[in-house]
Design a protein around this motif. Sequence first.
Motif, PDB file in Angstrom:
ATOM      1  N   ALA A  43     -86.937  41.035  37.652  1.00  0.00           N
ATOM      2  CA  ALA A  43     -86.035  41.968  36.962  1.00  0.00           C
ATOM      3  C   ALA A  43     -85.305  41.321  35.792  1.00  0.00           C
ATOM      4  N   LEU A  44     -85.022  40.030  35.877  1.00  0.00           N
ATOM      5  CA  LEU A  44     -84.167  39.389  34.878  1.00  0.00           C
ATOM      6  C   LEU A  44     -84.901  38.509  33.872  1.00  0.00           C
ATOM      7  N   ILE A  45     -86.188  38.311  34.040  1.00  0.00           N
ATOM      8  CA  ILE A  45     -86.896  37.344  33.194  1.00  0.00           C
ATOM      9  C   ILE A  45     -86.822  37.695  31.709  1.00  0.00           C
ATOM     10  N   THR A  46     -86.854  38.975  31.375  1.00  0.00           N
ATOM     11  CA  THR A  46     -86.775  39.349  29.958  1.00  0.00           C
ATOM     12  C   THR A  46     -85.330  39.409  29.470  1.00  0.00           C
ATOM     13  N   THR A  47     -84.375  39.413  30.372  1.00  0.00           N
ATOM     14  CA  THR A  47     -82.959  39.481  29.988  1.00  0.00           C
ATOM     15  C   THR A  47     -82.350  38.099  29.813  1.00  0.00           C
ATOM     16  N   ILE A  48     -82.541  37.225  30.803  1.00  0.00           N
ATOM     17  CA  ILE A  48     -81.917  35.904  30.746  1.00  0.00           C
ATOM     18  C   ILE A  48     -82.926  34.797  30.453  1.00  0.00           C
ATOM     19  N   GLY A  49     -84.187  35.136  30.282  1.00  0.00           N
ATOM     20  CA  GLY A  49     -85.197  34.149  29.929  1.00  0.00           C
ATOM     21  C   GLY A  49     -85.895  33.552  31.140  1.00  0.00           C
ATOM     22  N   PHE A  50     -87.019  32.928  30.853  1.00  0.00           N
ATOM     23  CA  PHE A  50     -87.881  32.356  31.881  1.00  0.00           C
ATOM     24  C   PHE A  50     -87.172  31.264  32.673  1.00  0.00           C
ATOM     25  N   ILE A  51     -86.548  30.337  31.985  1.00  0.00           N
ATOM     26  CA  ILE A  51     -85.969  29.170  32.658  1.00  0.00           C
ATOM     27  C   ILE A  51     -84.863  29.580  33.615  1.00  0.00           C
ATOM     28  N   LEU A  52     -83.930  30.392  33.159  1.00  0.00           N
ATOM     29  CA  LEU A  52     -82.815  30.777  34.020  1.00  0.00           C
ATOM     30  C   LEU A  52     -83.259  31.689  35.163  1.00  0.00           C
ATOM     31  N   SER A  53     -84.176  32.618  34.893  1.00  0.00           N
ATOM     32  CA  SER A  53     -84.611  33.510  35.969  1.00  0.00           C
ATOM     33  C   SER A  53     -85.420  32.756  37.021  1.00  0.00           C
ATOM     34  N   CYS A  54     -86.246  31.817  36.597  1.00  0.00           N
ATOM     35  CA  CYS A  54     -87.006  31.030  37.569  1.00  0.00           C
ATOM     36  C   CYS A  54     -86.091  30.090  38.355  1.00  0.00           C
ATOM     37  N   SER A  55     -85.064  29.573  37.701  1.00  0.00           N
ATOM     38  CA  SER A  55     -84.107  28.721  38.397  1.00  0.00           C
ATOM     39  C   SER A  55     -83.347  29.524  39.451  1.00  0.00           C
ATOM     40  N   LEU A  56     -82.957  30.742  39.110  1.00  0.00           N
ATOM     41  CA  LEU A  56     -82.291  31.617  40.082  1.00  0.00           C
ATOM     42  C   LEU A  56     -83.219  31.901  41.263  1.00  0.00           C
ATOM     43  N   CYS A  57     -84.470  32.168  40.968  1.00  0.00           N
ATOM     44  CA  CYS A  57     -85.454  32.403  42.031  1.00  0.00           C
ATOM     45  C   CYS A  57     -85.550  31.183  42.939  1.00  0.00           C
ATOM     46  N   PHE A  58     -85.572  29.998  42.351  1.00  0.00           N
ATOM     47  CA  PHE A  58     -85.656  28.760  43.123  1.00  0.00           C
ATOM     48  C   PHE A  58     -84.445  28.613  44.039  1.00  0.00           C
ATOM     49  N   VAL A  59     -83.247  28.836  43.495  1.00  0.00           N
ATOM     50  CA  VAL A  59     -82.019  28.695  44.279  1.00  0.00           C
ATOM     51  C   VAL A  59     -82.031  29.628  45.490  1.00  0.00           C
ATOM     52  N   LEU A  60     -82.379  30.883  45.261  1.00  0.00           N
ATOM     53  CA  LEU A  60     -82.359  31.862  46.358  1.00  0.00           C
ATOM     54  C   LEU A  60     -83.471  31.591  47.370  1.00  0.00           C
ATOM     55  N   ALA A  61     -84.646  31.235  46.887  1.00  0.00           N
ATOM     56  CA  ALA A  61     -85.763  30.965  47.798  1.00  0.00           C
ATOM     57  C   ALA A  61     -85.501  29.736  48.653  1.00  0.00           C
ATOM     58  N   VAL A  62     -84.968  28.680  48.058  1.00  0.00           N
ATOM     59  CA  VAL A  62     -84.672  27.466  48.827  1.00  0.00           C
ATOM     60  C   VAL A  62     -83.616  27.751  49.880  1.00  0.00           C
ATOM     61  N   ARG A  63     -82.632  28.555  49.535  1.00  0.00           N
ATOM     62  CA  ARG A  63     -81.601  28.934  50.513  1.00  0.00           C
ATOM     63  C   ARG A  63     -82.259  29.655  51.700  1.00  0.00           C
ATOM     64  N   GLY A  64     -83.141  30.593  51.411  1.00  0.00           N
ATOM     65  CA  GLY A  64     -83.829  31.306  52.485  1.00  0.00           C
ATOM     66  C   GLY A  64     -84.717  30.407  53.316  1.00  0.00           C
ATOM     67  N   LEU A  65     -85.414  29.476  52.675  1.00  0.00           N
ATOM     68  CA  LEU A  65     -86.289  28.577  53.420  1.00  0.00           C
ATOM     69  C   LEU A  65     -85.490  27.627  54.307  1.00  0.00           C
ATOM     70  N   ARG A  66     -84.347  27.167  53.806  1.00  0.00           N
ATOM     71  CA  ARG A  66     -83.475  26.342  54.654  1.00  0.00           C
ATOM     72  C   ARG A  66     -83.027  27.127  55.888  1.00  0.00           C
ATOM     73  N   MET A  67     -82.614  28.370  55.659  1.00  0.00           N
ATOM     74  CA  MET A  67     -82.158  29.198  56.782  1.00  0.00           C
ATOM     75  C   MET A  67     -83.279  29.426  57.790  1.00  0.00           C
ATOM     76  N   SER A  68     -84.500  29.575  57.305  1.00  0.00           N
ATOM     77  CA  SER A  68     -85.622  29.820  58.217  1.00  0.00           C
ATOM     78  C   SER A  68     -85.908  28.618  59.107  1.00  0.00           C
ATOM     79  N   GLU A  69     -85.521  27.427  58.647  1.00  0.00           N
ATOM     80  CA  GLU A  69     -85.699  26.218  59.452  1.00  0.00           C
ATOM     81  C   GLU A  69     -84.506  25.953  60.361  1.00  0.00           C
ATOM     82  N   GLY A  70     -83.492  26.829  60.291  1.00  0.00           N
ATOM     83  CA  GLY A  70     -82.307  26.647  61.114  1.00  0.00           C
ATOM     84  C   GLY A  70     -81.313  25.669  60.530  1.00  0.00           C
TER      85      GLY A  70
END
Length: 174
Positions: free
Chosen positions: A103-130
């Motif tokens: 949703a945000l890649i064309t608004t905030i650019g590739f680098i920032l949107s991918c970084s946001l994706c990384f932050v949220l995904a890593v948080r979820g993966l950490r939670m999945s490992e307990g």
Amino acid sequence: MNSPTSPTPNHRPGQLAMGIGALLVAAVLAIGALSIPSDAGYAGVGPNFLPWVVSAALAVCGVLLIREVLTGGYRQMPEPSGAARGDWRALAWVSAGVLLNAALITTIGFILSCSLCFVLAVRGLRMSEGKPAGGLPQTVKDAVTGILIAAPVYWLFTKVLAVNLPGITASGWI
């Protein structure tokens, strides 16, 4: 009643669904390949060559999966590891990362949107490992790591491969 020569069904329902699903995806790819022009290009192959190869390989995999299921199930498969149930909170974090990136890649650019994706995904993966999801210091560390991954990818694609990716400046470097 099963005859002595016919194998006993020893498979989970999902195993057959995987083989059928692979065949369906192969069929969809083949239908899509029909709409791609077949004019020969560089090295005598056209742009529809690779979709046909992938479709054929996936169809072969689907047939082999179905054959394996019908002859007794996945016999060499170890018991599944992990939790008995899915972690929906972790899935929500990873899904939010992917959807916000799109949703945000064309608004905030590739680098920032991918970084946001990384932050949220890593948080979820950490939670999945307990493990703890992480507070502010961990989130900042994840954001810096995301930028350090996304920026070189952006520059490689835009500067070396000449692929246009959305940026936030006119210079093309961010």
